[in-house]
Design a protein around this motif. Structure first.
Motif, mmCIF file in Angstrom:
data_model
loop_
_atom_site.group_PDB
_atom_site.id
_atom_site.type_symbol
_atom_site.label_atom_id
_atom_site.label_comp_id
_atom_site.label_asym_id
_atom_site.label_seq_id
_atom_site.Cartn_x
_atom_site.Cartn_y
_atom_site.Cartn_z
ATOM 1 N N GLY A 42 -13.364 -11.706 4.027
ATOM 2 C CA GLY A 42 -14.262 -10.784 3.353
ATOM 3 C C GLY A 42 -14.471 -9.472 4.079
ATOM 4 N N GLU A 43 -13.559 -9.149 4.998
ATOM 5 C CA GLU A 43 -13.700 -7.875 5.706
ATOM 6 C C GLU A 43 -13.613 -6.708 4.727
ATOM 7 O OE1 GLU A 43 -11.614 -5.549 9.465
ATOM 8 O OE2 GLU A 43 -11.791 -7.726 9.437
ATOM 9 N N TRP A 44 -12.787 -6.865 3.703
ATOM 10 C CA TRP A 44 -12.712 -5.890 2.615
ATOM 11 C C TRP A 44 -12.985 -6.635 1.318
ATOM 12 C CZ3 TRP A 44 -7.638 -5.856 5.336
ATOM 13 C CH2 TRP A 44 -7.683 -5.052 6.484
ATOM 14 N N GLN A 45 -13.787 -6.054 0.453
ATOM 15 C CA GLN A 45 -14.148 -6.666 -0.813
ATOM 16 C C GLN A 45 -13.190 -6.208 -1.917
ATOM 17 O OE1 GLN A 45 -16.635 -9.019 -0.944
ATOM 18 N NE2 GLN A 45 -16.622 -8.692 1.280
ATOM 19 N N ILE A 46 -13.187 -6.950 -3.015
ATOM 20 C CA ILE A 46 -12.347 -6.564 -4.155
ATOM 21 C C ILE A 46 -12.759 -5.170 -4.628
ATOM 22 C CG2 ILE A 46 -11.822 -7.083 -6.575
ATOM 23 C CD1 ILE A 46 -12.104 -10.043 -5.881
ATOM 24 N N GLY A 47 -11.768 -4.312 -4.772
ATOM 25 C CA GLY A 47 -12.011 -2.928 -5.155
ATOM 26 C C GLY A 47 -12.037 -1.978 -3.984
ATOM 27 N N ASP A 48 -12.191 -2.498 -2.760
ATOM 28 C CA ASP A 48 -12.209 -1.636 -1.576
ATOM 29 C C ASP A 48 -10.820 -1.082 -1.289
ATOM 30 O OD1 ASP A 48 -14.862 -2.153 -1.216
ATOM 31 O OD2 ASP A 48 -14.614 -3.469 0.527
ATOM 32 N N ARG A 49 -10.789 0.088 -0.726
ATOM 33 C CA ARG A 49 -9.529 0.635 -0.225
ATOM 34 C C ARG A 49 -9.376 0.205 1.227
ATOM 35 N NH1 ARG A 49 -8.897 6.976 -0.373
ATOM 36 N NH2 ARG A 49 -10.510 6.769 1.222
ATOM 37 N N PRO B 291 -7.822 0.282 5.135
ATOM 38 C CA PRO B 291 -7.503 1.410 6.014
ATOM 39 C C PRO B 291 -6.063 1.888 5.827
ATOM 40 C CG PRO B 291 -8.697 -0.291 7.210
ATOM 41 C CD PRO B 291 -8.369 -0.868 5.868
ATOM 42 N N THR B 292 -5.809 3.081 6.241
ATOM 43 C CA THR B 292 -4.471 3.661 6.119
ATOM 44 C C THR B 292 -3.480 2.934 7.016
ATOM 45 O OG1 THR B 292 -4.841 5.232 7.898
ATOM 46 C CG2 THR B 292 -5.487 5.927 5.664
ATOM 47 N N GLU B 293 -2.197 3.152 6.742
ATOM 48 C CA GLU B 293 -1.152 2.567 7.591
ATOM 49 C C GLU B 293 -1.350 2.965 9.049
ATOM 50 O OE1 GLU B 293 2.632 3.784 6.208
ATOM 51 O OE2 GLU B 293 2.554 2.600 4.355
ATOM 52 N N HIS B 294 -1.693 4.229 9.267
ATOM 53 C CA HIS B 294 -1.869 4.724 10.634
ATOM 54 C C HIS B 294 -3.000 3.967 11.331
ATOM 55 C CE1 HIS B 294 -2.032 7.511 13.996
ATOM 56 N NE2 HIS B 294 -3.336 7.609 13.808
ATOM 57 N N THR B 295 -4.113 3.796 10.624
ATOM 58 C CA THR B 295 -5.260 3.098 11.220
ATOM 59 C C THR B 295 -4.936 1.640 11.495
ATOM 60 O OG1 THR B 295 -6.806 4.561 10.075
ATOM 61 C CG2 THR B 295 -7.672 2.459 10.877
ATOM 62 N N LEU B 296 -4.296 0.974 10.539
ATOM 63 C CA LEU B 296 -3.944 -0.433 10.734
ATOM 64 C C LEU B 296 -2.930 -0.601 11.856
ATOM 65 C CD1 LEU B 296 -3.688 -1.648 7.015
ATOM 66 C CD2 LEU B 296 -5.443 -2.285 8.682
ATOM 67 N N ALA B 297 -1.977 0.325 11.931
ATOM 68 C CA ALA B 297 -0.981 0.249 12.998
ATOM 69 C C ALA B 297 -1.647 0.365 14.371
ATOM 70 C CB ALA B 297 0.068 1.344 12.813
ATOM 71 N N GLU B 298 -2.635 1.250 14.474
ATOM 72 C CA GLU B 298 -3.351 1.389 15.751
ATOM 73 C C GLU B 298 -4.170 0.144 16.055
ATOM 74 O OE1 GLU B 298 -5.702 4.928 15.751
ATOM 75 O OE2 GLU B 298 -4.039 6.156 16.504
ATOM 76 N N THR C 173 -4.301 2.022 -0.912
ATOM 77 C CA THR C 173 -4.065 0.620 -1.276
ATOM 78 C C THR C 173 -5.405 -0.087 -1.396
ATOM 79 O OG1 THR C 173 -1.940 0.623 -0.121
ATOM 80 C CG2 THR C 173 -2.916 -1.517 -0.605
ATOM 81 N N PHE C 174 -5.586 -0.819 -2.490
ATOM 82 C CA PHE C 174 -6.887 -1.407 -2.811
ATOM 83 C C PHE C 174 -6.791 -2.933 -2.904
ATOM 84 C CE2 PHE C 174 -6.920 2.927 -4.133
ATOM 85 C CZ PHE C 174 -8.221 3.382 -3.928
ATOM 86 N N VAL C 175 -7.914 -3.582 -2.651
ATOM 87 C CA VAL C 175 -7.988 -5.043 -2.700
ATOM 88 C C VAL C 175 -8.123 -5.505 -4.141
ATOM 89 C CG1 VAL C 175 -9.268 -7.087 -1.958
ATOM 90 C CG2 VAL C 175 -9.068 -5.112 -0.414
ATOM 91 N N VAL C 176 -7.233 -6.399 -4.550
ATOM 92 C CA VAL C 176 -7.268 -6.988 -5.885
ATOM 93 C C VAL C 176 -7.825 -8.402 -5.832
ATOM 94 C CG1 VAL C 176 -5.860 -7.700 -7.867
ATOM 95 C CG2 VAL C 176 -5.309 -5.602 -6.633
ATOM 96 N N SER C 177 -7.474 -9.130 -4.782
ATOM 97 C CA SER C 177 -7.924 -10.510 -4.633
ATOM 98 C C SER C 177 -8.060 -10.826 -3.147
ATOM 99 C CB SER C 177 -6.928 -11.483 -5.278
ATOM 100 O OG SER C 177 -7.277 -12.820 -4.995
#
Length: 237
Positions: free
Chosen positions: A26-33, A35-42, A72-76
């Motif tokens: 549940g770190e990101w909820q459905i509908g949330d965007r 983090p960017t690739e750059h942020t996730l990579a870091e 990119t957004f959370v669908v499920s």
């Protein structure tokens, strides 16, 4: 959080699991965007290409959706693959009970919505299966796989004749487990043989546009192996 794995593909798999865990937690909820690739990579201390490939896997799995120019957004937050893996681990009785639920409704709808081509596919599958049967109505041991394939082709034709895309997709996803259980049953003399007249009764009820008869015939067809499995379980097999 640094991730380490042997080889590029293994690292992608590791990132997929890390992101899937974050989604499930549940770190990101459905509908949330996300983090960017750059942020996730870091955050994960991996390359952006690795993150991109991992995100693509989760998009394909139906957990994420990419929108051009938006992110990119959370669908499920649940991986549909977990459901399939659960079905694959299910016992034969569980598979049969789910088959009854899906196929009885499919047959009912097929009686209302079928087209001539649907009946042709059912008939072709039954005829092909009958050609592989011996005098006792059982397949010889060398033809179990092909015999099962024809049986699955018949049941898929019934489901597809319902012309319900969600039902067809669900059954298609489920059919590998159905086939596995069927091959196992065909090789077990304690299980009842496949009765072609029972299958033809389903097809004839569909052809007659009789939804109640189609549903009833399907339940009767699948209740026979279900009762046999329950008897074997009661005997401790």
């Amino acid at each position: 959080m640094a991730l380490r794995a042997a080889g590029r593909q293994s690292l992608v798999d590791t990132v997929v699991e890390a992101l899937r865990s974050q989604l499930s937690a549940g770190e990101w909820q459905i509908g949330d965007r996300i983090p960017t690739e750059h942020t996730l990579a870091e955050q994960l201390q991996v390359g952006r290409n690795t993150v991109r490939e991992a995100v693509r896997v989760l998009v394909h799995a139906g957990m994420l959706r990419s929108r051009q120019g938006e992110g990119t957004f959370v669908v499920s937050t649940t991986d549909p693959g977990d459901l399939m893996r659960g079905v694959q681990r299910a016992g034969i009785r569980d598979v049969l009970e789910l088959r009854i639920a899906l196929e009885a409704e499919a047959a009912r709808l097929a009686a209302l919505r079928h087209r001539p081509a649907d009946l042709e596919r059912m008939r072709a599958a039954l005829d092909a299966q009958a050609d592989l049967s011996d005098a006792d109505g059982r397949p010889d041991s060398g033809n179990l796989e092909l015999y099962a394939d024809h049986d699955i082709a018949f049941h898929r034709a019934v489901v597809e004749a319902a012309h319900n895309t969600a039902l067809t997709a669900t059954y298609g996803w489920f059919s590998s487990s159905v086939r596995e259980a069927l091959v196992s049953a065909l090789d077990d003399q304690a299980m009842p043989k496949i009765v072609h007249d029972d299958h033809r009764a389903v097809m004839e009820a569909i052809a007659a546009s009789d939804p109640e008869a189609a549903e009833r015939a399907t339940r009767e067809l699948l209740e026979k192996p279900k009762r046999a499995v329950e008897a074997l379980l009661d005997d401790g097999r």
